[in-house]
Motif scaffolding. Sequence first.
Motif, PDB file in Angstrom:
ATOM      1  N   ASP A  72       0.977  -1.240  -0.160  1.00 61.34           N
ATOM      2  CA  ASP A  72       0.153   0.117  -0.006  1.00 61.34           C
ATOM      3  C   ASP A  72       0.924   1.221  -0.107  1.00 61.34           C
ATOM      4  O   ASP A  72       1.941   1.212   0.782  1.00 61.34           O
ATOM      5  CB  ASP A  72      -0.859   0.110   1.339  1.00 61.34           C
ATOM      6  N   ILE A  73       0.465   2.068  -0.982  1.00 58.84           N
ATOM      7  CA  ILE A  73       1.409   3.304  -1.003  1.00 58.84           C
ATOM      8  C   ILE A  73       1.734   4.377   0.334  1.00 58.84           C
ATOM      9  O   ILE A  73       2.628   4.490   0.619  1.00 58.84           O
ATOM     10  CB  ILE A  73       0.882   4.300  -2.137  1.00 58.84           C
ATOM     11  N   ALA A  74       0.741   4.403   1.057  1.00 59.89           N
ATOM     12  CA  ALA A  74       0.745   5.188   2.418  1.00 59.89           C
ATOM     13  C   ALA A  74       1.612   4.432   3.249  1.00 59.89           C
ATOM     14  O   ALA A  74       2.630   4.838   4.096  1.00 59.89           O
ATOM     15  CB  ALA A  74      -0.567   5.371   2.978  1.00 59.89           C
ATOM     16  N   VAL A  75       1.535   3.064   3.565  1.00 60.11           N
ATOM     17  CA  VAL A  75       2.269   2.185   4.211  1.00 60.11           C
ATOM     18  C   VAL A  75       3.813   2.227   3.913  1.00 60.11           C
ATOM     19  O   VAL A  75       4.444   2.589   4.600  1.00 60.11           O
ATOM     20  CB  VAL A  75       1.649   0.833   4.599  1.00 60.11           C
ATOM     21  N   LEU A  76       3.821   2.271   2.655  1.00 62.65           N
ATOM     22  CA  LEU A  76       5.166   1.883   2.109  1.00 62.65           C
ATOM     23  C   LEU A  76       5.747   3.502   2.277  1.00 62.65           C
ATOM     24  O   LEU A  76       7.239   3.386   2.663  1.00 62.65           O
ATOM     25  CB  LEU A  76       5.336   1.916   0.590  1.00 62.65           C
ATOM     26  N   ARG A  77       5.280   4.454   2.013  1.00 66.93           N
ATOM     27  CA  ARG A  77       6.094   5.900   2.296  1.00 66.93           C
ATOM     28  C   ARG A  77       6.149   5.895   3.804  1.00 66.93           C
ATOM     29  O   ARG A  77       7.229   6.339   4.171  1.00 66.93           O
ATOM     30  CB  ARG A  77       4.964   7.023   1.718  1.00 66.93           C
ATOM     31  N   THR A  78       5.417   5.354   4.667  1.00 66.05           N
ATOM     32  CA  THR A  78       5.583   5.440   6.127  1.00 66.05           C
ATOM     33  C   THR A  78       6.707   5.163   6.696  1.00 66.05           C
ATOM     34  O   THR A  78       7.687   5.105   7.462  1.00 66.05           O
ATOM     35  CB  THR A  78       4.370   5.186   6.925  1.00 66.05           C
ATOM     36  N   HIS A  79       7.059   3.547   5.990  1.00 65.58           N
ATOM     37  CA  HIS A  79       8.140   2.605   6.448  1.00 65.58           C
ATOM     38  C   HIS A  79       9.222   2.707   5.391  1.00 65.58           C
ATOM     39  O   HIS A  79      10.307   1.746   5.637  1.00 65.58           O
ATOM     40  CB  HIS A  79       7.464   1.409   6.897  1.00 65.58           C
ATOM     41  N   TRP A  80       9.348   3.443   4.321  1.00 60.96           N
ATOM     42  CA  TRP A  80      10.376   3.336   3.466  1.00 60.96           C
ATOM     43  C   TRP A  80      11.871   3.445   3.922  1.00 60.96           C
ATOM     44  O   TRP A  80      12.750   2.512   3.669  1.00 60.96           O
ATOM     45  CB  TRP A  80      10.320   4.315   2.299  1.00 60.96           C
ATOM     46  N   ARG A  81      12.186   4.154   4.857  1.00 57.87           N
ATOM     47  CA  ARG A  81      13.471   4.463   5.230  1.00 57.87           C
ATOM     48  C   ARG A  81      13.813   3.341   6.455  1.00 57.87           C
ATOM     49  O   ARG A  81      15.071   2.912   6.192  1.00 57.87           O
ATOM     50  CB  ARG A  81      13.553   5.810   5.919  1.00 57.87           C
ATOM     51  N   ALA A  82      12.927   2.834   6.793  1.00 59.53           N
ATOM     52  CA  ALA A  82      13.407   1.765   8.054  1.00 59.53           C
ATOM     53  C   ALA A  82      13.328   0.279   7.060  1.00 59.53           C
ATOM     54  O   ALA A  82      13.758  -0.676   7.886  1.00 59.53           O
ATOM     55  CB  ALA A  82      12.364   1.476   8.900  1.00 59.53           C
ATOM     56  N   LEU A  83      12.997  -0.013   5.970  1.00 56.82           N
ATOM     57  CA  LEU A  83      13.025  -1.084   5.146  1.00 56.82           C
ATOM     58  C   LEU A  83      14.414  -1.681   4.851  1.00 56.82           C
ATOM     59  O   LEU A  83      15.424  -0.815   4.473  1.00 56.82           O
ATOM     60  CB  LEU A  83      12.439  -1.267   4.083  1.00 56.82           C
ATOM     61  N   PHE A  84      14.944  -2.700   5.343  1.00 55.73           N
ATOM     62  CA  PHE A  84      16.136  -3.489   5.016  1.00 55.73           C
ATOM     63  C   PHE A  84      16.381  -4.184   3.788  1.00 55.73           C
ATOM     64  O   PHE A  84      15.620  -5.046   3.600  1.00 55.73           O
ATOM     65  CB  PHE A  84      16.646  -4.508   6.153  1.00 55.73           C
ATOM     66  N   LEU A  85      16.428  -3.437   2.626  1.00 60.85           N
ATOM     67  CA  LEU A  85      16.691  -3.953   1.322  1.00 60.85           C
ATOM     68  C   LEU A  85      17.989  -3.867   0.682  1.00 60.85           C
ATOM     69  O   LEU A  85      18.676  -3.373   1.153  1.00 60.85           O
ATOM     70  CB  LEU A  85      15.853  -3.166   0.487  1.00 60.85           C
ATOM     71  N   PRO A  86      18.258  -4.908  -0.161  1.00 59.67           N
ATOM     72  CA  PRO A  86      19.426  -5.114  -0.964  1.00 59.67           C
ATOM     73  C   PRO A  86      19.698  -3.678  -1.665  1.00 59.67           C
ATOM     74  O   PRO A  86      18.567  -2.858  -1.895  1.00 59.67           O
ATOM     75  CB  PRO A  86      19.346  -6.076  -1.865  1.00 59.67           C
ATOM     76  N   SER A  87      20.910  -3.089  -1.469  1.00 56.98           N
ATOM     77  CA  SER A  87      21.005  -1.596  -2.286  1.00 56.98           C
ATOM     78  C   SER A  87      20.644  -1.372  -3.576  1.00 56.98           C
ATOM     79  O   SER A  87      20.021  -0.510  -3.873  1.00 56.98           O
ATOM     80  CB  SER A  87      22.320  -1.325  -2.045  1.00 56.98           C
ATOM     81  N   PRO A  88      20.691  -2.456  -4.611  1.00 61.54           N
ATOM     82  CA  PRO A  88      20.149  -2.411  -5.916  1.00 61.54           C
ATOM     83  C   PRO A  88      18.727  -2.125  -5.945  1.00 61.54           C
ATOM     84  O   PRO A  88      18.262  -1.478  -6.776  1.00 61.54           O
ATOM     85  CB  PRO A  88      20.537  -3.704  -6.524  1.00 61.54           C
ATOM     86  N   ALA A  89      17.863  -2.838  -5.124  1.00 60.54           N
ATOM     87  CA  ALA A  89      16.545  -3.045  -4.797  1.00 60.54           C
ATOM     88  C   ALA A  89      16.172  -1.360  -4.559  1.00 60.54           C
ATOM     89  O   ALA A  89      15.152  -0.889  -5.260  1.00 60.54           O
ATOM     90  CB  ALA A  89      15.904  -3.920  -4.039  1.00 60.54           C
ATOM     91  N   ARG A  90      16.565  -1.061  -3.546  1.00 62.78           N
ATOM     92  CA  ARG A  90      16.480   0.319  -3.037  1.00 62.78           C
ATOM     93  C   ARG A  90      16.552   1.377  -4.151  1.00 62.78           C
ATOM     94  O   ARG A  90      16.063   2.237  -4.457  1.00 62.78           O
ATOM     95  CB  ARG A  90      17.162   0.863  -1.697  1.00 62.78           C
ATOM     96  N   ALA A  91      17.994   1.150  -4.656  1.00 61.26           N
ATOM     97  CA  ALA A  91      18.424   2.142  -5.674  1.00 61.26           C
ATOM     98  C   ALA A  91      17.304   2.375  -7.000  1.00 61.26           C
ATOM     99  O   ALA A  91      16.859   3.185  -7.567  1.00 61.26           O
ATOM    100  CB  ALA A  91      19.636   1.811  -6.297  1.00 61.26           C
ATOM    101  N   ALA A  92      16.913   1.093  -7.137  1.00 61.84           N
ATOM    102  CA  ALA A  92      15.902   0.943  -8.548  1.00 61.84           C
ATOM    103  C   ALA A  92      14.674   1.423  -8.137  1.00 61.84           C
ATOM    104  O   ALA A  92      14.124   2.494  -8.978  1.00 61.84           O
ATOM    105  CB  ALA A  92      15.688  -0.605  -8.851  1.00 61.84           C
ATOM    106  N   TRP A  93      14.271   1.360  -6.938  1.00 59.09           N
ATOM    107  CA  TRP A  93      12.828   2.041  -6.410  1.00 59.09           C
ATOM    108  C   TRP A  93      12.954   3.505  -6.450  1.00 59.09           C
ATOM    109  O   TRP A  93      11.963   4.237  -6.921  1.00 59.09           O
ATOM    110  CB  TRP A  93      12.392   1.246  -5.195  1.00 59.09           C
TER     111      TRP A  93
END
Length: 108
Positions: A72-93
Amino acid sequence: MSSRYAQLRPYTLPDSLGELSGPEDGLVVLPRHLDWGPHYEYDLSDDADVLLMYERVIREAQTPGDLHAHLDIAVLRTHWRALFLPSPARAAWEARFPELASTSAAAA
């Protein structure tokens, strides 16, 4: 340090963040192709569960439909910074959706 696989694999992205209309609350069980471990219900009222579920969906989504159904976009925006993602995934998004990168920068 990321694995070579995480660095090279393609990550599925939605065409727009507005397409992310998954659940905002309640209990969610992900399909096996996204979460192949023991049966687990993600309680979206628990921030730790939200983070874990969003990390799994972003890492394992095979189609944009996987993202649309579970994020959900609102949930994603709220938690984006705290997500532990592979750096290529974060960079792509963040390359496709600069507003996520600015959310990260503003929260820092």
